[in-house]
Design an enzyme around this catalytic site. Structure first.
Site, PDB file in Angstrom:
ATOM      1  N   HIS A  52     -32.519   4.209 -64.187  1.00  0.00           N
ATOM      2  CA  HIS A  52     -33.164   3.435 -65.241  1.00  0.00           C
ATOM      3  C   HIS A  52     -32.672   3.838 -66.626  1.00  0.00           C
ATOM      4  O   HIS A  52     -32.462   2.992 -67.493  1.00  0.00           O
ATOM      5  CB  HIS A  52     -34.682   3.614 -65.168  1.00  0.00           C
ATOM      6  CG  HIS A  52     -35.427   2.878 -66.238  1.00  0.00           C
ATOM      7  ND1 HIS A  52     -35.734   1.547 -66.152  1.00  0.00           N
ATOM      8  CD2 HIS A  52     -35.914   3.293 -67.437  1.00  0.00           C
ATOM      9  CE1 HIS A  52     -36.375   1.162 -67.241  1.00  0.00           C
ATOM     10  NE2 HIS A  52     -36.501   2.205 -68.033  1.00  0.00           N
ATOM     11  N   GLU A  96     -36.761  -6.509 -71.252  1.00  0.00           N
ATOM     12  CA  GLU A  96     -36.868  -5.318 -70.403  1.00  0.00           C
ATOM     13  C   GLU A  96     -37.597  -5.673 -69.118  1.00  0.00           C
ATOM     14  O   GLU A  96     -38.317  -6.667 -69.046  1.00  0.00           O
ATOM     15  CB  GLU A  96     -37.643  -4.214 -71.122  1.00  0.00           C
ATOM     16  CG  GLU A  96     -36.772  -3.254 -71.933  1.00  0.00           C
ATOM     17  CD  GLU A  96     -36.123  -2.181 -71.089  1.00  0.00           C
ATOM     18  OE1 GLU A  96     -36.258  -2.231 -69.841  1.00  0.00           O
ATOM     19  OE2 GLU A  96     -35.492  -1.283 -71.656  1.00  0.00           O
ATOM     20  N   HIS A  98     -40.267  -4.268 -65.993  1.00  0.00           N
ATOM     21  CA  HIS A  98     -41.266  -3.301 -65.537  1.00  0.00           C
ATOM     22  C   HIS A  98     -41.640  -3.665 -64.103  1.00  0.00           C
ATOM     23  O   HIS A  98     -42.813  -3.751 -63.750  1.00  0.00           O
ATOM     24  CB  HIS A  98     -42.490  -3.295 -66.460  1.00  0.00           C
ATOM     25  CG  HIS A  98     -42.743  -1.956 -67.077  1.00  0.00           C
ATOM     26  ND1 HIS A  98     -43.991  -1.391 -67.174  1.00  0.00           N
ATOM     27  CD2 HIS A  98     -41.891  -1.044 -67.617  1.00  0.00           C
ATOM     28  CE1 HIS A  98     -43.897  -0.205 -67.762  1.00  0.00           C
ATOM     29  NE2 HIS A  98     -42.641   0.025 -68.042  1.00  0.00           N
ATOM     30  N   ASN A  99     -40.600  -3.836 -63.287  1.00  0.00           N
ATOM     31  CA  ASN A  99     -40.795  -4.326 -61.923  1.00  0.00           C
ATOM     32  C   ASN A  99     -41.514  -3.317 -61.040  1.00  0.00           C
ATOM     33  O   ASN A  99     -42.524  -3.630 -60.399  1.00  0.00           O
ATOM     34  CB  ASN A  99     -39.435  -4.663 -61.296  1.00  0.00           C
ATOM     35  CG  ASN A  99     -38.653  -5.668 -62.107  1.00  0.00           C
ATOM     36  OD1 ASN A  99     -39.212  -6.433 -62.878  1.00  0.00           O
ATOM     37  ND2 ASN A  99     -37.333  -5.661 -61.938  1.00  0.00           N
ATOM     38  N   GLN A 246     -47.728   4.263 -66.397  1.00  0.00           N
ATOM     39  CA  GLN A 246     -48.332   4.533 -67.696  1.00  0.00           C
ATOM     40  C   GLN A 246     -49.596   3.698 -67.893  1.00  0.00           C
ATOM     41  O   GLN A 246     -49.765   2.646 -67.302  1.00  0.00           O
ATOM     42  CB  GLN A 246     -47.328   4.203 -68.805  1.00  0.00           C
ATOM     43  CG  GLN A 246     -45.965   4.845 -68.612  1.00  0.00           C
ATOM     44  CD  GLN A 246     -44.981   3.940 -67.908  1.00  0.00           C
ATOM     45  OE1 GLN A 246     -45.327   3.178 -67.021  1.00  0.00           O
ATOM     46  NE2 GLN A 246     -43.735   4.033 -68.313  1.00  0.00           N
ATOM     47  N   ASP A 274     -38.530   4.703 -80.374  1.00  0.00           N
ATOM     48  CA  ASP A 274     -39.735   4.646 -79.548  1.00  0.00           C
ATOM     49  C   ASP A 274     -39.601   5.597 -78.369  1.00  0.00           C
ATOM     50  O   ASP A 274     -38.491   5.976 -77.977  1.00  0.00           O
ATOM     51  CB  ASP A 274     -40.005   3.218 -79.064  1.00  0.00           C
ATOM     52  CG  ASP A 274     -39.148   2.835 -77.877  1.00  0.00           C
ATOM     53  OD1 ASP A 274     -37.908   2.891 -78.011  1.00  0.00           O
ATOM     54  OD2 ASP A 274     -39.699   2.490 -76.819  1.00  0.00           O
ATOM     55  N   GLU A 318     -44.208   9.670 -69.979  1.00  0.00           N
ATOM     56  CA  GLU A 318     -43.936   8.385 -70.615  1.00  0.00           C
ATOM     57  C   GLU A 318     -45.228   7.736 -71.111  1.00  0.00           C
ATOM     58  O   GLU A 318     -45.353   6.502 -71.120  1.00  0.00           O
ATOM     59  CB  GLU A 318     -43.178   7.467 -69.653  1.00  0.00           C
ATOM     60  CG  GLU A 318     -41.811   8.011 -69.313  1.00  0.00           C
ATOM     61  CD  GLU A 318     -41.088   7.222 -68.226  1.00  0.00           C
ATOM     62  OE1 GLU A 318     -41.528   6.099 -67.918  1.00  0.00           O
ATOM     63  OE2 GLU A 318     -40.088   7.732 -67.696  1.00  0.00           O
ATOM     64  N   SER A 545     -32.062  -3.606 -63.820  1.00  0.00           N
ATOM     65  CA  SER A 545     -33.099  -3.088 -62.930  1.00  0.00           C
ATOM     66  C   SER A 545     -32.564  -3.118 -61.508  1.00  0.00           C
ATOM     67  O   SER A 545     -32.396  -4.198 -60.925  1.00  0.00           O
ATOM     68  CB  SER A 545     -34.371  -3.937 -63.041  1.00  0.00           C
ATOM     69  OG  SER A 545     -35.325  -3.507 -62.088  1.00  0.00           O
TER      70      SER A 545
END
Length: 748
Positions: A52, A96, A98-99, A246, A274, A318, A545
């Site tokens: 990642h 982005e 977030h799978n 998270q 970030d 994270e 991803s």
């Protein structure tokens, strides 16, 4: 295992494997350090060298993408890509995935995906003004898929609505291949005065590293850096991964946005980054190495919301809503004053140092817990040239022409089965925040005015944004399928009257350790490169991803393409996906007149009606497509069209039906040569609704542009009529269309 500069002890080798490092990678760490790493250093390399964070399987292929253009201010490699929109305005955009977190914990996985992409934008100095989400799930008749779907949609809406950024659209699809591995791709777009652009780098020896925002906890340890670097097994085993997902707080994020933008406006931040994948390890190492400096980081100064956190937990967590700002010592009081006003925590956690070492200390002036070259954590990450092989059964799959399938007994019934209104999804999102939204969700592209607080006058400009993907096409031919997705996304923004300006991408594929997946990835990138080059579009950022697999089954290659288009003068609202009674229906880019044969290869109809995934994709001519994009954009800009919709999923039949159902107006068309032409998904086609008095002008402009055009029929009445094939009532079709998702979610 013998000790030495190139080896780790047997105990540490076992730990390295548990953290996700291979034996060769652990040996590379030893060579970089000239000694064995300690446990903290191993953990830092493990998260930074994960798939990642490091893109170790894809970096060499991504270099083939076109990334430069005169209007590109920032290309790939930073937190977001940035383009010049004119009039002193810059536009930042990023997409982005977030799978994996969303498969484990759907609500928080999706919510923190939104939070992370927002930070990618405002860390550049831009105010986020729009979100889009491209999401994919298994069929809704599967209970787990329904649970994931509802949780993801709730997470996106819960975070985006609370933080106050409008969600303007995206896409939703359902397919067996995503049953246990959903895709949650989120795009964010932001605007800023061009002079406010800031990069994520540390400069100035003696400057301070200030951690802004939330405290650090155990909820995000490993997070996406671990979850996104492995596939899934059974659901019970995956439940144990939930602590790695998270937990988001959108209200903290809102305060953080305002504090950071005020700090940037005041010019008291040297650089900002970030904290996403790999947390503090990533933010400190990347800012230091980009600036060519070192950094000391003090674990004791990091605000922690759980007692007894170990240094590796602090450095790899994270936890969300955190930013790292590089600040001159003389500006610290001003930084603290701004943060206090927004109720944002500001803590000095490090110092910029000479040299190029990242050192982790237990406290200022205390024991050194880790000491590594900052650049080695990402610039020296492994770069793999993994084996590639064309899938063994692909030739047979392509040869399985769906034209041999039985013709529908009733094309109308088959058409109804293809219609799904995504309104159940986007009605949970607030799309009117800021009151800049011109074209809301549900059309070909979202349109938003180019304005925000503190932004210079943008001269009536606007932005159009679209996301598109199609795993069915790319499973058959990942190169051409990806080119077709790029073509579709550019045509979508043209339907809003915009000039396509830049591409971002999210490449969702299976396990890169499978040669077939690496072949797919390489072909996807080549298809994107060819299409973007032909259409003059720079790729300004993206995300890869991988390891999207469950129980050993890889998902279909699913590149999601986001295109941003510029509207120079927003004089009128775009016509949108609609019909006007009495309007003439014109097919622009008629595949038949262009000399190509209609094809059902990779079509939604073949899959839904016959569970058939084979066939050869219809031809794509990028030069012809470019002419169509220019024509459609100019027709929309000039107000020559009363309605417009591109032809994609479900073919001409679905395009006509969606225009009718969104406007409550029927149509009568003729000359459609059977179900193949009705449901085929040939690219580079648009259905336009044209007022009778404008028809000759539209047809003449199409001829001048070298674009085929054919009059199909007329809009009006209360029925959907394709002569000889379909005859449905508007009211009944609308009920089926609008009720598709609610019916699937209804309790049994």
């Amino acid at each position: 295992m013998p000790l030495g500069a190139n080896n780790v002890s047997a105990m540490d080798a076992e730990l390295a494997r548990a953290l996700g490092l291979t034996d060769d990678e652990a040996g590379a760490v030893c060579r970089i350090l000239g000694r064995e790493p300690n446990h903290l250093e191993l953990a830092m390399y493990a998260v930074m060298w994960s798939e990642h964070c490091s893109y170790k399987s894809s970096r060499r292929h991504l270099r083939r993408l076109p990334t430069e253009a005169p209007h590109v201010l920032v290309g790939p490699g930073e937190n977001a890509g940035v383009i010049d929109a004119g009039d002193g305005v810059a536009v930042a955009v990023r997409i982005e995935s977030h799978n994996h977190p969303s498969a484990v914990e759907p609500y928080q996985g999706a919510a923190t995906g939104v939070g992370g992409i927002l930070r990618d934008i405002f860390t550049m100095g831009a105010r986020p003004i729009a979100l889009l989400d491209a999401i994919r799930f298994g069929p809704l008749d599967d209970p787990r898929s329904r649970w994931i779907f509802e949780g993801v949609v709730s997470g996106i809406s819960g975070y985006g609505n609370s933080v106050g950024v409008p969600n303007l659209g995206g896409e939703v699809a359902f397919d067996d291949c995503y049953a246990e591995n959903p895709l949650v791709n989120v795009l964010c777009l932001g605007v800023m005065p061009a002079e406010r652009l800031v990069l994520g780098r540390a400069e100035g020896v003696g400057n301070l590293a200030v951690l802004l925002g939330s405290s650090t906890g155990r909820d995000g340890i490993g997070g996406v850096s671990v979850l996104a670097s492995a596939g899934f097994g059974d659901a019970d085993a995956d439940a144990g991964k939930r602590p790695s997902v998270q937990v988001g707080d959108p209200f903290e994020e809102k305060r953080l946005i305002e504090a950071c933008l005020e700090l940037l406006d005041a010019g008291i931040v040297v650089g900002i980054q970030d904290l996403g994948g790999a947390g503090l390890t990533c933010a400190t190492s990347e800012t230091a190495s980009r600036g060519g400096v070192g950094m000391d980081v003090y674990v004791s100064e990091v605000p922690q919301r759980e007692p007894g956190m170990a240094p590796f937990e602090v450095m790899t967590s994270e936890s969300q809503e955190r930013m790292l700002a590089i600040v001159a010592p003389g500006s610290l009081d001003q930084v603290r004053e701004v943060c206090a006003r927004w109720e944002v925590r500001a803590s000095v956690v490090g110092t910029v140092t000479p040299g190029a070492r990242l050192r982790i200390l237990d406290r200022p002036g205390g024991e050194v817990l880790a000491d590594v070259p900052a650049a080695s954590l990402h610039e020296d990450a492994p770069l793999y040239d993994r084996p590639m092989a064309r899938p063994a059964g692909l030739d047979a799959l392509v040869a399985a022409d769906p034209a041999r399938l039985p013709a529908p007994k009733d094309c109308g019934e088959d058409l109804l089965d293809l219609l799904v209104d995504p309104a159940w999804v986007y009605r949970q999102y607030d799309h009117q925040l800021f009151l800049n939204t011109v074209e809301p969700p549900g059309g070909d592209a979202a349109v938003v005015r180019l304005k925000a607080p503190g932004l210079p006058g943008a001269g009536g400009r606007a932005l159009a944004i679209s996301t598109d993907g199609n795993g069915r096409w790319c499973a058959l031919d990942p190169r051409q399928g990806t080119a077709m997705v790029v073509a579709e996304a550019t045509l979508n923004v043209a339907c809003a009257g915009a000039r396509p300006a830049a591409v971002v991408n999210c490449l969702n594929l299976g396990n890169p350790e499978h040669p077939e997946v690496m072949w797919q990835l390489s072909e996807v990138i080549d298809g994107m490169s060819e299409a973007c080059t032909a259409l003059g579009l720079p790729v300004i950022g993206g995300n890869v991803s991988l390891y999207n697999e469950s129980r050993g089954r890889d998902i279909d290659p699913t590149p999601v393409i986001g295109v941003v288009g510029l509207i120079d003068h927003l004089d009128r609202r775009p016509p949108g996906v609609r019909l006007v009674p009495g309007g003439r229906l014109v097919l622009l880019g008629d595949a038949g007149l262009d000399g190509t044969e209609p094809s059902l290869g990779g079509s939604l109809w073949a899959l839904r009606a016959h569970d058939h995934r084979g066939g050869r994709l219809p031809a794509l001519d990028l030069a012809t497509h470019g002419r169509l994009v220019d024509l459609v954009r100019s027709l929309v800009s000039d107000g020559a069209l009363a309605g417009v919709h591109d032809v994609s999923d479900g073919g001409l039949g679905v395009a006509l039906a969606e225009m009718a159902l969104r406007s409550g107006t029927g149509f009568t068309v003729g000359g459609v040569g059977g179900h193949v032409e009705l449901f085929g998904e040939a690219p580079s086609r648009v259905v336009a609704c044209v007022a009778p008095e404008c028809l000759d002008d539209v047809l003449g402009r199409a001829t001048s542009a070298g674009v085929a055009a054919r009059v199909l029929g007329e809009a009006g009445g209360d029925r959907l009529v394709v002569e000889g094939l379909v005859d449905l009532g508007v009211a009944g079709a609308a009920e089926a269309w609008r009720g598709a998702i609610p019916r699937a979610l209804a309790p049994v």
